[in-house]
Design an enzyme around this catalytic site. Structure first.
Site, PDB file in Angstrom:
ATOM      1  N   ILE A  17       1.323  -1.105   0.151  1.00 12.99           N
ATOM      2  CA  ILE A  17       0.702  -0.126   0.407  1.00 12.99           C
ATOM      3  C   ILE A  17       0.456   1.468  -0.352  1.00 12.99           C
ATOM      4  O   ILE A  17       0.335   2.001  -0.682  1.00 12.99           O
ATOM      5  CB  ILE A  17      -1.321   0.397   1.343  1.00 12.99           C
ATOM      6  CG1 ILE A  17      -2.604   1.075   1.447  1.00 12.99           C
ATOM      7  CG2 ILE A  17      -0.127   0.321   2.122  1.00 12.99           C
ATOM      8  CD1 ILE A  17      -2.683   0.920  -0.521  1.00 12.99           C
ATOM      9  N   ALA A  18       2.141   1.459   0.744  1.00 17.09           N
ATOM     10  CA  ALA A  18       2.996   2.589   0.537  1.00 17.09           C
ATOM     11  C   ALA A  18       3.515   2.505  -1.002  1.00 17.09           C
ATOM     12  O   ALA A  18       4.112   3.929  -0.947  1.00 17.09           O
ATOM     13  CB  ALA A  18       3.666   2.210   1.431  1.00 17.09           C
ATOM     14  N   ARG A  19       3.302   1.689  -1.574  1.00 18.97           N
ATOM     15  CA  ARG A  19       3.374   2.132  -3.785  1.00 18.97           C
ATOM     16  C   ARG A  19       2.506   3.239  -3.255  1.00 18.97           C
ATOM     17  O   ARG A  19       2.907   4.033  -4.477  1.00 18.97           O
ATOM     18  CB  ARG A  19       3.825   0.934  -4.355  1.00 18.97           C
ATOM     19  CG  ARG A  19       4.459   0.136  -3.879  1.00 18.97           C
ATOM     20  CD  ARG A  19       5.190  -0.911  -4.292  1.00 18.97           C
ATOM     21  NE  ARG A  19       5.975  -2.079  -4.799  1.00 18.97           N
ATOM     22  CZ  ARG A  19       7.007  -2.022  -4.921  1.00 18.97           C
ATOM     23  NH1 ARG A  19       6.983  -1.531  -6.132  1.00 18.97           N
ATOM     24  NH2 ARG A  19       8.651  -2.537  -4.940  1.00 18.97           N
ATOM     25  N   LEU A  76       1.993  -0.411   8.546  1.00 23.81           N
ATOM     26  CA  LEU A  76       2.584  -1.807   8.898  1.00 23.81           C
ATOM     27  C   LEU A  76       1.722  -2.650   9.429  1.00 23.81           C
ATOM     28  O   LEU A  76       0.310  -2.655   8.993  1.00 23.81           O
ATOM     29  CB  LEU A  76       3.351  -1.685  10.090  1.00 23.81           C
ATOM     30  CG  LEU A  76       4.620  -0.761   9.802  1.00 23.81           C
ATOM     31  CD1 LEU A  76       5.071  -0.351  11.109  1.00 23.81           C
ATOM     32  CD2 LEU A  76       5.380  -1.305   9.209  1.00 23.81           C
ATOM     33  N   HIS A  81       0.389  -1.224  14.611  1.00 26.03           N
ATOM     34  CA  HIS A  81       0.459   0.150  14.272  1.00 26.03           C
ATOM     35  C   HIS A  81       0.669   0.384  15.396  1.00 26.03           C
ATOM     36  O   HIS A  81       1.005   1.868  15.716  1.00 26.03           O
ATOM     37  CB  HIS A  81      -0.874  -0.126  14.564  1.00 26.03           C
ATOM     38  CG  HIS A  81      -1.189  -0.374  12.309  1.00 26.03           C
ATOM     39  ND1 HIS A  81      -3.159  -0.506  11.851  1.00 26.03           N
ATOM     40  CD2 HIS A  81      -0.706  -0.994  11.793  1.00 26.03           C
ATOM     41  CE1 HIS A  81      -2.050  -0.663  10.457  1.00 26.03           C
ATOM     42  NE2 HIS A  81      -0.790  -0.806  10.263  1.00 26.03           N
ATOM     43  N   LYS A  99      -5.156   2.491   8.338  1.00 29.15           N
ATOM     44  CA  LYS A  99      -6.266   1.631   8.946  1.00 29.15           C
ATOM     45  C   LYS A  99      -6.843   0.102   9.189  1.00 29.15           C
ATOM     46  O   LYS A  99      -5.248  -0.762   7.939  1.00 29.15           O
ATOM     47  CB  LYS A  99      -8.426   1.601   8.028  1.00 29.15           C
ATOM     48  CG  LYS A  99      -8.219   1.491   6.633  1.00 29.15           C
ATOM     49  CD  LYS A  99      -8.104   0.363   5.702  1.00 29.15           C
ATOM     50  CE  LYS A  99      -8.304  -1.262   6.340  1.00 29.15           C
ATOM     51  NZ  LYS A  99      -8.069  -1.794   5.698  1.00 29.15           N
TER      52      LYS A  99
HETATM   53  N1  LIG Z   1      -6.561   2.347   2.985  1.00 27.51           N
HETATM   54  C1  LIG Z   1      -5.970   1.077   2.266  1.00 27.51           C
HETATM   55  O1  LIG Z   1      -6.895   1.001   1.384  1.00 27.51           O
HETATM   56  C2  LIG Z   1      -5.510  -0.037   2.372  1.00 27.51           C
HETATM   57  C3  LIG Z   1      -5.404  -0.606   1.646  1.00 27.51           C
HETATM   58  C4  LIG Z   1      -4.210  -1.798   1.736  1.00 27.51           C
HETATM   59  C5  LIG Z   1      -3.821  -1.850   3.784  1.00 27.51           C
HETATM   60  N2  LIG Z   1      -4.280  -1.022   4.504  1.00 27.51           N
HETATM   61  C6  LIG Z   1      -3.297  -1.325   5.349  1.00 27.51           C
HETATM   62  O2  LIG Z   1      -1.926  -0.987   4.825  1.00 27.51           O
HETATM   63  C7  LIG Z   1      -1.447  -2.285   5.563  1.00 27.51           C
HETATM   64  C8  LIG Z   1      -0.341  -2.913   5.001  1.00 27.51           C
HETATM   65  O3  LIG Z   1      -0.937  -3.211   4.578  1.00 27.51           O
HETATM   66  P1  LIG Z   1       0.082  -4.323   2.350  1.00 27.51           P
HETATM   67  O4  LIG Z   1      -1.361  -5.089   2.183  1.00 27.51           O
HETATM   68  O5  LIG Z   1       0.396  -3.310   1.893  1.00 27.51           O
HETATM   69  O6  LIG Z   1       0.432  -4.730   3.494  1.00 27.51           O
HETATM   70  P2  LIG Z   1       1.932  -5.607   2.753  1.00 27.51           P
HETATM   71  O7  LIG Z   1       2.747  -4.886   1.703  1.00 27.51           O
HETATM   72  O8  LIG Z   1       1.973  -6.683   3.595  1.00 27.51           O
HETATM   73  O9  LIG Z   1       3.121  -4.766   4.132  1.00 27.51           O
HETATM   74  C9  LIG Z   1       3.577  -4.631   5.335  1.00 27.51           C
HETATM   75  C10 LIG Z   1       4.900  -4.065   5.750  1.00 27.51           C
HETATM   76  O10 LIG Z   1       5.225  -4.144   7.096  1.00 27.51           O
HETATM   77  C11 LIG Z   1       6.243  -4.899   7.192  1.00 27.51           C
HETATM   78  N3  LIG Z   1       6.159  -5.332   8.387  1.00 27.51           N
HETATM   79  C12 LIG Z   1       7.298  -5.242   9.739  1.00 27.51           C
HETATM   80  N4  LIG Z   1       6.336  -6.079  10.363  1.00 27.51           N
HETATM   81  C13 LIG Z   1       6.643  -7.582   9.812  1.00 27.51           C
HETATM   82  C14 LIG Z   1       6.175  -8.731   9.895  1.00 27.51           C
HETATM   83  N5  LIG Z   1       5.778  -8.882  11.142  1.00 27.51           N
HETATM   84  N6  LIG Z   1       5.667  -9.424   8.789  1.00 27.51           N
HETATM   85  C15 LIG Z   1       4.969  -8.370   7.564  1.00 27.51           C
HETATM   86  N7  LIG Z   1       5.560  -7.619   7.063  1.00 27.51           N
HETATM   87  C16 LIG Z   1       5.857  -6.623   8.821  1.00 27.51           C
HETATM   88  C17 LIG Z   1       6.891  -5.061   5.815  1.00 27.51           C
HETATM   89  O11 LIG Z   1       7.991  -3.973   5.236  1.00 27.51           O
HETATM   90  P3  LIG Z   1       9.456  -3.842   5.504  1.00 27.51           P
HETATM   91  O12 LIG Z   1       9.855  -5.930   5.626  1.00 27.51           O
HETATM   92  O13 LIG Z   1      10.234  -3.314   4.444  1.00 27.51           O
HETATM   93  O14 LIG Z   1       9.935  -3.180   7.308  1.00 27.51           O
HETATM   94  C18 LIG Z   1       5.234  -5.181   4.943  1.00 27.51           C
HETATM   95  O15 LIG Z   1       6.067  -4.654   4.045  1.00 27.51           O
HETATM   96  C19 LIG Z   1      -2.477  -3.015   6.855  1.00 27.51           C
HETATM   97  O16 LIG Z   1      -2.711  -1.945   7.941  1.00 27.51           O
HETATM   98  C20 LIG Z   1      -3.579  -2.413   5.946  1.00 27.51           C
HETATM   99  O17 LIG Z   1      -4.963  -2.887   6.310  1.00 27.51           O
HETATM  100  C21 LIG Z   1      -4.797   0.068   3.735  1.00 27.51           C
END
Ligand SMILES: NC(=O)c1ccc[n+]([C@@H]2O[C@H](COP(=O)([O-])OP(=O)(O)OC[C@H]3O[C@@H](n4cnc5c(N)ncnc54)[C@H](OP(=O)(O)O)[C@@H]3O)[C@@H](O)[C@H]2O)c1
Length: 336
Positions: A17-19, A76, A81, A99
């Site tokens: 999602i950071a992308r 994260l 969080h 969220k």
């Molecule tokens: N607003 C929206 O529409 C929206 C959409 C999607 C997601 N989100 C939210 O954004 C958050 C992340 O979602 P995502 O799908 O982007 O997640 P993701 O791609 O899995 O990324 C999570 C990041 O957290 C870090 N991390 C630190 N400790 C970790 C652990 N123990 N296991 C896995 N990752 C860990 C990792 O970064 P490093 O390895 O680089 O440290 C990983 O890249 C969630 O809270 C989600 O609910 C919101």
């Protein structure tokens, strides 16, 4: 554009999602993403170079120590969080947290308390809240366009089946309720303008033991009845139907329209079934951009400029999600 110094953001974690966030805010003159951090420096460097972010840090702590960062975006896993938001606000950074802001009301209260103590602005990221589609819906409700509200039904469903996805991991705050359900619950809480008193709910489960599909009923003190449905096992859908004594409103509460159809609101001002259905259309665009620019304005000009989830709404949303989770387990009504 106002004369505001750009808010310098750092991003914790090379999340998917950071992308979208970094790409979405790139055109902004109010927001600059200046650094990213990963637990792995190589990953951070690669991520920063792909997304044209100037600095990469090999730990989250290093990013929080970076004096040239004003605000931190936290994408994260849900269970991390609270820990990292509290560390970030204690380092004097404003925080925009993905969220659901946390996995419990107790964590959420501790996060907002820490932000207050450190004089920084903490807000939960719901890009749909910054969209003109949602702002117009709120204006129509405030004007009484559909009379006194009686029911609201909000649903959000998507399909996730990769077991490596954090959403299917019970240890990392997985499950449809905390993910898609937080959107639907935040939507219902926004429209209700108050916290529900009690909820009941039922769920279907994934093989990984997270809730895959949930339906919950919510009762509000003012008389409104609400329902949310969320799933990780349906075709994409996102919809809310609000019925009042004098009309109805429908919205798709989209994050970044036209991601799933045009950003429209449908309004019927009248009681009979023959009442015409008006369609109100909006331009739409990146919700990340709209949200981050609104956040930057709120930091620079005052919290009253924030049009996203308020502290009370975020606390109530998490408290409601917790009560729904309790009801799924108990099979009873649970108070919020
Ligand atoms: N607003 C929206 O529409 C929206 C959409 C999607 C997601 N989100 C939210 O954004 C958050 C992340 O979602 P995502 O799908 O982007 O997640 P993701 O791609 O899995 O990324 C999570 C990041 O957290 C870090 N991390 C630190 N400790 C970790 C652990 N123990 N296991 C896995 N990752 C860990 C990792 O970064 P490093 O390895 O680089 O440290 C990983 O890249 C969630 O809270 C989600 O609910 C919101």
């Amino acid at each position: 554009m106002e004369n505001i110094k750009p808010l310098r953001f750092g991003v914790l974690g090379a999340a998917k999602i950071a992308r979208s966030f970094i790409a979405g805010v790139a055109p902004s003159s109010l927001v600059d993403v200046v650094a990213v951090a990963s637990r792995d420096l190589k990953k951070a460097t690669q991520f920063a170079s792909e997304l044209e972010v100037p600095r990469a840090h090999g730990s989250y702590e290093a990013l929080l120590d970076d004096p040239d960062i004003d605000a931190v975006y936290v994408p994260l896993p849900n269970t991390l969080h609270a820990e990292w938001v509290i560390k970030a606000v204690e380092a004097g950074k404003h925080v925009l947290c993905e969220k659901p802001i946390a996995v419990s009301k107790a964590e959420t209260l501790a996060m907002f308390d820490a932000a207050r103590r450190n004089g920084v602005f903490l807000a939960e990221a719901y890009p749909y809240r910054a969209q003109e589609q949602t702002l117009a819906l709120r204006r129509l409700l405030d004007e009484g366009a559909i009379g006194r509200l009686q029911t609201i039904i909000a649903c959000f469903g998507v399909k996730f089946s990769d077991p490596a996805n954090i959403r299917l991991d019970p240890q990392r705050g997985g499950g449809a309720l905390l993910d898609a359900g937080s959107y639907a619950t935040n939507m219902v809480r926004m429209v209700a303008g108050e916290k529900p008193t009690r909820v009941n709910a039922i769920a279907r489960w994934s093989e990984t033991k997270v809730d895959l599909t949930v339906i919950a009923n919510l009762e509000f003190p003012g008389g409104l009845l609400g329902q949310i449905a969320c799933s990780f096992n349906t075709a994409y859908h996102r919809h809310a139907l609000i019925a009042g004594t004098d009309g109805i409103l429908e919205t798709t509460f989209l994050n970044s329209p036209p991601e799933a159809g045009p950003p429209e609101i449908h309004l019927r001002r009248g009681v009979p079934s023959s009442t015409p259905r008006e369609t109100i259309a909006f331009a739409g665009g990146s919700g990340f951009l709209a949200e981050a620019e609104n956040y930057a304005r709120a930091v620079a000009l005052g919290r009253e400029h924030w049009n996203g989830s308020t502290e009370a709404e975020s606390i109530d949303t998490v408290a409601t999600l917790e009560a729904i989770a309790r009801s799924i387990r108990s099979g009873n009504w649970e108070s919020v």
